[in-house]
Every structure is written in C-alpha cells, then in structure tokens.
Design an enzyme around this catalytic site. Structure first.
Site, PDB file in Angstrom:
ATOM      1  N   LYS A 163       0.822  -1.207   0.000  1.00  0.00           N
ATOM      2  CA  LYS A 163       0.000   0.000   0.000  1.00  0.00           C
ATOM      3  C   LYS A 163       0.855   1.255   0.000  1.00  0.00           C
ATOM      4  O   LYS A 163       0.556   2.224  -0.696  1.00  0.00           O
ATOM      5  CB  LYS A 163      -0.920  -0.004   1.221  1.00  0.00           C
ATOM      6  CG  LYS A 163      -1.830   1.219   1.335  1.00  0.00           C
ATOM      7  CD  LYS A 163      -2.796   1.305   0.168  1.00  0.00           C
ATOM      8  CE  LYS A 163      -3.746   2.487   0.312  1.00  0.00           C
ATOM      9  NZ  LYS A 163      -4.635   2.619  -0.863  1.00  0.00           N
ATOM     10  N   GLU A 164       1.918   1.260   0.780  1.00  0.00           N
ATOM     11  CA  GLU A 164       2.713   2.473   0.955  1.00  0.00           C
ATOM     12  C   GLU A 164       3.554   2.805  -0.276  1.00  0.00           C
ATOM     13  O   GLU A 164       3.624   3.962  -0.685  1.00  0.00           O
ATOM     14  CB  GLU A 164       3.631   2.328   2.176  1.00  0.00           C
ATOM     15  CG  GLU A 164       2.908   2.359   3.515  1.00  0.00           C
ATOM     16  CD  GLU A 164       2.482   3.766   3.913  1.00  0.00           C
ATOM     17  OE1 GLU A 164       2.715   4.709   3.134  1.00  0.00           O
ATOM     18  OE2 GLU A 164       1.911   3.917   5.007  1.00  0.00           O
ATOM     19  N   SER A 165       4.223   1.821  -0.853  1.00  0.00           N
ATOM     20  CA  SER A 165       5.204   2.126  -1.903  1.00  0.00           C
ATOM     21  C   SER A 165       5.122   1.224  -3.113  1.00  0.00           C
ATOM     22  O   SER A 165       5.894   1.417  -4.060  1.00  0.00           O
ATOM     23  CB  SER A 165       6.616   2.018  -1.318  1.00  0.00           C
ATOM     24  OG  SER A 165       6.912   0.660  -0.999  1.00  0.00           O
TER      25      SER A 165
END
Length: 679
Positions: free
Chosen positions: A516-518
C-alpha cells in the site's frame, strides 16, 4: 538482451510460468561460449562506467568532447549524454542541431523536457519562428504567453488573441514574468474592465492569495476599492465582522462577503455558522442562502457531527446533488438507522449504489431490518469478489473467500523480444545504474502505446526483473486485475521474515503495508517526505532509531530497503502495542498519527469494527485501513494458502480478550449452514 543477475527466490504460490522463466534464461545464457559471455558482460560493465563518468561530468556542466560521446554511440543510453550536452548549451545552439535531436529521439521522455527547456529559451530570446514550430498548447502559462507574443510578432492582435490573453489574466494566482508583455497590452488598450478585475479578485480570494487581491484592488475605481479591504478584514476575523459588518450587506458584493464570512466560520464552528446564516437569511439571495446551508451541512457531516443528518434532510431540493445524497447514506449508517440507510441507498445514483461498499451495507441493513433472505442473497453475490467488502460479506455468511487468481503465462521468447526493444532496453539500463526516475519515465513511455496483450507481457517482464512497482502498475493498466502473482508479489522474503519475527509482526500485514505504501519501491518519496518501502517519515525514523539504538546517517538512509524495513517494522510494532495489538487502529495510526486515532476512538466508542472504519474522518485513512486489511488477506493466501478471516483480524486485541478494542467485526450473525447461498 536479458542479463542474469543471480538466483532469485520465489514463493510456493508463484505462478509456474515465472518459475520456468527464472530457470530457463540463466541456462540459455550459460549455453553461450564462456569467452563470448565474459566479453559481453565486461563490455557492458565498461560502457556503464564510461556512461556514468560522462553523465556526471555533464551534470556538473563540464565540457565533454564530441569524440568521447561518439565512443558510446551504440550504448542504449547515448541519447541521455547528448541530451545533457545540448541542455548545457541551449542558449547558444543553432536551431538545426536541437531539431535534429528532437526528431531522432521523439519517442524518448527526455525529448519532451529538452523541447520545454528550449521553448523557454526561444521565448526569452524572441526567436519566434522555431518557437511556433515546436509549441504545443496547454504546457504551462509561461509557454502560452510566449505563444501569444509569437502570434503578435507575426500577425498582430485579433479578437481570439485578446480572448486567450484575458483567460490567462483572469486566474487566482500570479502569472510568470513571460506574461507581463501580454498583460501590458491589455492594460494599454483598457481591456480589463472593473467587472473582470473583480472576477480575478474573487479567484485570488478563493485561492487565499490575499496579497494578489490587495494588489489588484488598486486598479478598481476608487468607490469599489473599499470592498476588497472589507473582504480582507472579514477573512481575518469572520465572526467579529458578522457582528459588525461595516458595509452595505444589501449590496451584491456585500452579500458575497457575508457569504464568505459564514463559509469561513463553517470550517470550524458549524452551529455558529448556522446561527449567522439565520441572522442574515432575509438579506441574502435564496440561491446563496441554500448554497451556504448545503456547505454547513456537509462540513458537519465530514466531521461526523450528530446534527448533520437532520441538516442534510432540511436542505432545499435545488442543492440536493449526488454529494448530499451520498452523505445522507453515510450519516444514516453512522447513526445505525438501518431503515433510513436503505431509503438513502435507494436514492443514490446507480453508479454509486452498485459499488461494493453500498451493496455490502444494503445487504447488512436488509438482514437487520427483517429481510434476511434478500440481504443474504445480496451478500452472497458480493462474496464472489476479492475485495474488502467481498471478504466481509463472505465472513457474514461463513463462506470461503474467492481469490479468482488468473495469472498469465508468457513464453520466454515473447518476453525476450519485448525486452530487446529500445525503450525497454533503456529502462533496464537506467534502472541498473540507479537512475530510477528516468527508468520509470522510459518504462511508461514504452508501455503506454502498447496494446493490452503487449502490456500484459510488459507486466510479466517487470516481474521477472523484480521491478515490482512497474509490474503492479503495468498489470493494472493491462487489466490484469486477477493476476495475483503480479499485483501482490512477495519480494525481500528473508528481510521480511527477519524483521517480522524480530517485532512479532504478521508477515502478511507487513507485506500489505509495503504494498500500500510504496508498491515495493525502495526509492519512493511522498509529497510530504515519507521515504522508502514502508514510507517512514524522517522525524519518525529518527525517534524510532534512537529507541532501538539503530544508527541513522540521514533521511537518504531510509531509501535503503534493509534500514527502512528495520525502522518501519519497529514503528509498526510500536503502534500495535499502543492500541493493544489491533491492526485496524495500528494501520490508522501509521497513516494519520496515533493522536488522531485516539480522538476517533473517543468520538465513536462501542462500534463494531467495520462501522468504526467507515466513520474515520479522513478519506485517505479510511481507504488505507480497508486496503491493508484486504491486502493482508491476499498476502496470507499467497504465503500460506490458508488466509485468516478478515473479521478475525478486526477483533484482534492482544492477550486479554476484554482489552480488545472491538468486540464485533460487524453486527451480522452468521446463518445456519443450510441456508447459506452457495458460490
């Protein structure tokens, strides 16, 4: 040419074509004569070293002879050297040299940047003939203004020219210096009417460009200038100005300023804004009054205030649009008024009502209002989806999850042919040299023109290269939404096991967070400065590093995958501990900060987990939590083949069950197995 960079680990759930490809290509390379293979690898290493030396020298604006560049003519990244050489000399180069480069490299992303830089210089130099040949509209106000100056130099000024100039002038921000001669002509010909000047002042106030509004006021007739002073004073103290306006509220501009004061107040004090709207109601135009009423009601809804639902239903029909209808549904859900929610969902436009979110909550409401069979049929259909709401629906009916994995199978020869194309070769070389931003631009330029079948191959090629963020985005572009090996890869297995184990983390949750983040991009940097695989903020990294005694040389160290995972995993453990091990609250805290989560808990106590998530005030955090929960299920399935239920994760809460933040995932009691719809 595909170059083997060493053995690559893969999980037991990796698709068979990938496994075959990983094994086959190294063997094919080893079939080359040893001397030829060694020569090829040595030549590549030599070219890369030469390229980097020249690239960095040109970046320092050093003079590099043409002969040194010519020695790398056959190297895929030669155009990048030529680009830097030309960029350093754009002010003095003749037109033919630049145009030859742009024509020869028209499909390269750097051609776009060189053309933009060159157009800026041509505009400053007043070289209008080449400017007109290479200008394209919509690439920024500066170039648009130069284009008008080029038109004026060739053919003078006509009505179309004036209209375009007025559009550029009437914006709520200062324009580039390139526009000054264009605007000077508008002033000389007295083409800026007081009404148009007021339009720009309005735009400046909307963008909170108060200095620009103050400057523009000087050009208004003397009797109109005080209105801007009144408006600026209202912005500083809206409530005080509402008590004592000091201007004619009946005047159209006075009404506008009063409306702005009420709207400004509504950002922080909805009851106060309602009070003043009632006080001024008779002096405002009905349409303006209704618009302000809508603004106050929606802002109350955004903050999940109790009175918001009543205010939304009190709005005049003229201002009831899809946003109002959507928030009526959300506030009925927040109030757990299931009958009201069903009515609100029925009033939504079909494009909204048929989204997974509202199908789930409609089924939920039907079950709880006595229409259990209809509700369960709706939930049964939704349970066929691989999504947050699909998993919730499956849990409500005690059904197995539907993962619908359909990973594509490419032939090695197809991937080798694609990898040999110039754009993909340049992308691979740039990535190998660590020039990742340019590598992504080349990849994007190579992928966009392809047909979907070729884009699907490109996604698989990126996965073979372990370029996971490109594999994910390219798979999405190609419509491969069910290719789970591409969209949910499991890279860095040893590091994930190590740091998850050291911090007692669920590996599936750690993978979900990185996805999700990167999207597994170690060099990712967000607009607010979060860095790396787990998007750790530098301030957070420093604090965590001190607590775990981890040396941290600076923010750039967070782009190292190992350091980022160590600090990100430790911080995830900290927020889990702070919220008694609950992944919902930990995910929300990781995204929005622990203090905001504590505030949301205080405002929404004793709610089932699924409902609490829907009442998170920040849309970004709300979607973030849902994504992490759903992604964790998918990664659990990819890692183990037997995923934990999403409801089990929602109610997780440490060793003491009484201390769990959420007693229930949702309010639906699973029916007897005999009446569960079958998939």
């Amino acid at each position: 040419m595909l170059v083997w960079t060493g053995p690559t680990t893969y999980t037991s759930r990796e698709s068979m074509p990938f496994i075959i490809l990983r094994r086959l290509l190294p063997i094919l390379l080893l079939l080359l004569p040893p001397a030829l293979l060694a020569d090829t690898l040595n030549e590549t290493a030599r070219q890369r070293q030469q390229f980097l030396e020249l690239y960095e020298a040109l970046g320092r604006r050093e003079t590099v002879g043409d002969a040194r560049l010519e020695a790398l003519r056959d190297y895929p990244l030669h155009p990048y050297l030529e680009y830097r050489q030309l960029r350093n000399r754009l002010w003095e180069l003749d037109t033919a040299r630049v145009e030859a480069f742009l024509e020869e490299n028209a499909d390269l992303p750097l051609a776009y940047w060189l053309r933009r830089d060159w157009l800026e210089i041509l505009g400053k130099q007043g070289r209008w003939e080449p400017f007109r040949r290479h200008y394209r509209s919509g690439e920024g106000a500066a170039l648009d203004c130069y284009a008008l100056r080029a038109r004026r130099a060739k053919g003078g000024v006509d009505e179309d020219w004036i209209e375009r100039a007025l559009v550029l002038w009437t914006v709520g921000r200062s324009q580039p210096d390139a526009c000054d001669p264009v605007f000077a002509l508008l002033y000389e010909r007295d083409l800026i009417s007081p009404e148009r000047r007021w339009q720009r002042i309005q735009a400046a106030m909307r963008h909170r460009q108060h200095g620009l509004a103050r400057y523009l006021a000087r050009g208004l007739p003397a009797d109109q200038q005080p209105w801007v002073k009144h408006w600026l004073r209202v912005r500083q103290a809206p409530q005080r100005s509402l008590r004592r306006p000091g201007f004619d509220v009946a005047h159209p501009r006075g009404q506008q300023i009063i409306g702005d004061a009420i709207e400004s107040l509504a950002r922080r004090d909805r009851p106060g804004a309602r009070h003043w709207l009632e006080q001024y109601a008779e002096r405002l135009h009905p349409a303006q009054r209704a618009g302000l009423q809508r603004e106050i009601a929606l802002r109350a809804a955004y903050s999940r205030e109790e009175q918001a639902l009543d205010w939304l239903y009190q709005l005049p029909e003229a201002v009831v649009d899809r946003t109002v209808l959507l928030w009526r549904a959300k506030m009925n859900r927040a109030a757990r008024d299931w009958a009201g929610l069903l009515q609100a969902i029925d009033q939504l436009p079909a494009v909204l009502a048929n989204q997974s979110e509202w199908l789930y909550w409609k089924g939920h409401a039907l079950v709880l209002t006595g229409e259990a069979e209809t509700g369960r049929l709706l939930l049964g259909d939704l349970a066929r989806e691989r999504s947050y709401y699909g998993f919730l629906a499956a849990d409500a009916l005690r059904l197995p999850y539907s993962f619908n994995d359909r990973s594509p199978a490419a032939e090695p020869a197809e991937l080798a042919e694609l990898a040999s194309r110039p754009g993909f070769r340049r992308a691979a070389e740039l990535r190998a040299l660590g020039l990742l931003r340019d590598a992504r631009r080349e990849w994007q330029a190579a992928v966009i023109p392809l047909e979907r079948e070729q884009q699907a191959l490109a996604a698989q090629l990126a996965a073979y290269w372990n370029w996971h963020d490109r594999a994910i985005f390219t798979a999405n572009r190609a419509g491969l939404h069910d290719a789970l090996a591409l969209r949910f890869p499991t890279p860095f297995p040893a590091q994930v096991r190590q740091h998850a184990g050291a911090n007692a983390l669920d590996p599936a949750l750690a993978y979900a967070l990185m996805r999700k983040e990167s999207a597994f991009s170690p060099d990712a940097v967000s607009p607010v400065g979060a860095r790396g695989l787990m998007q750790v903020m530098p301030s957070t990294a420093r604090a965590v590093a001190r607590r775990i005694r981890q040396p941290l040389s600076g923010s750039s160290a967070l782009l190292d995958a190992e350091i980022n995972m160590r600090l990100g995993s430790a911080y995830l453990r900290e927020v889990l501990d702070r919220f008694n091990g609950n992944p919902i609250l930990a995910a929300a805290a990781y995204n929005a900060g622990p203090h905001r989560v504590e505030d949301w808990l205080a405002r929404n106590p004793d709610q089932p987990a699924a409902l609490w998530i829907e009442n998170i005030s920040y849309a970004e955090t709300r979607d973030y939590v849902k994504s992490l929960l759903a992604f964790a299920v998918v990664f659990d399935w990819r890692l183990t083949g037997e995923p934990r239920r999403i409801s089990e994760r929602m109610t997780q809460g440490g060793a003491d069950p009484e201390g769990a933040p959420f007693r229930l995932a949702h309010e639906l009691t699973p029916p007897p197995a005999a009446v569960i719809p079958t998939l």
